[in-house]
Design an enzyme around this catalytic site. Sequence first.
Site, short mmCIF file in Angstrom:
data_model
loop_
_atom_site.label_atom_id
_atom_site.label_comp_id
_atom_site.label_asym_id
_atom_site.label_seq_id
_atom_site.Cartn_x
_atom_site.Cartn_y
_atom_site.Cartn_z
N TYR A 137 -56.67 1.41 -18.30
CA TYR A 137 -55.82 1.01 -19.33
C TYR A 137 -55.52 1.91 -20.21
CZ TYR A 137 -60.01 -1.42 -21.16
OH TYR A 137 -61.18 -1.74 -21.39
N ILE A 148 -33.49 3.54 -26.01
CA ILE A 148 -34.70 3.31 -25.75
C ILE A 148 -35.00 2.48 -24.34
CG2 ILE A 148 -35.61 3.15 -28.18
CD1 ILE A 148 -35.15 0.22 -28.14
N GLU A 149 -33.78 2.00 -23.96
CA GLU A 149 -33.66 1.82 -22.61
C GLU A 149 -34.14 2.85 -21.44
OE1 GLU A 149 -31.32 1.50 -24.92
OE2 GLU A 149 -30.26 -0.73 -24.48
N LYS A 159 -38.43 -0.92 -31.45
CA LYS A 159 -37.72 0.01 -32.36
C LYS A 159 -37.70 -0.70 -33.79
CE LYS A 159 -34.10 3.70 -32.78
NZ LYS A 159 -32.95 4.10 -32.03
#
Length: 115
Positions: free
Chosen positions: A51, A70-71, A96
């Site tokens: 991780y 942000i997509e 955001k």
Amino acid sequence: MADRITLTGLEAYGYHGVFPEERREGQTFRVDVTCWVRFPATDDLAGTINYAEIADIAVAVVTGPPRNLIETVAAEIADTLRARFPMHAVEVTVHKPNAPIPHTFADVSVTARRS
């Protein structure tokens, strides 16, 4: 059936957005990642997804070249993780919280899922 590895609330500073002030000043983004995997039969890190590497990849994308959307950031993280690690599926949410919205709101987020 798949097991899950989840990383929640990872913060990184980036310059994503369509407005000049977002590109100039930047802001903190938060990222959540869930990977659907099969846990190893042995107690060996080599048989699973580290991780810390998930976090490194997400931070590299958020702190990397500015994107309008942000997509695009979420999709790039998801696609990079899918290409790097064996997994059934991945879901990436980019938050955001300081989006330029002239109203009171708690958060804005988008989610990309790849399987």
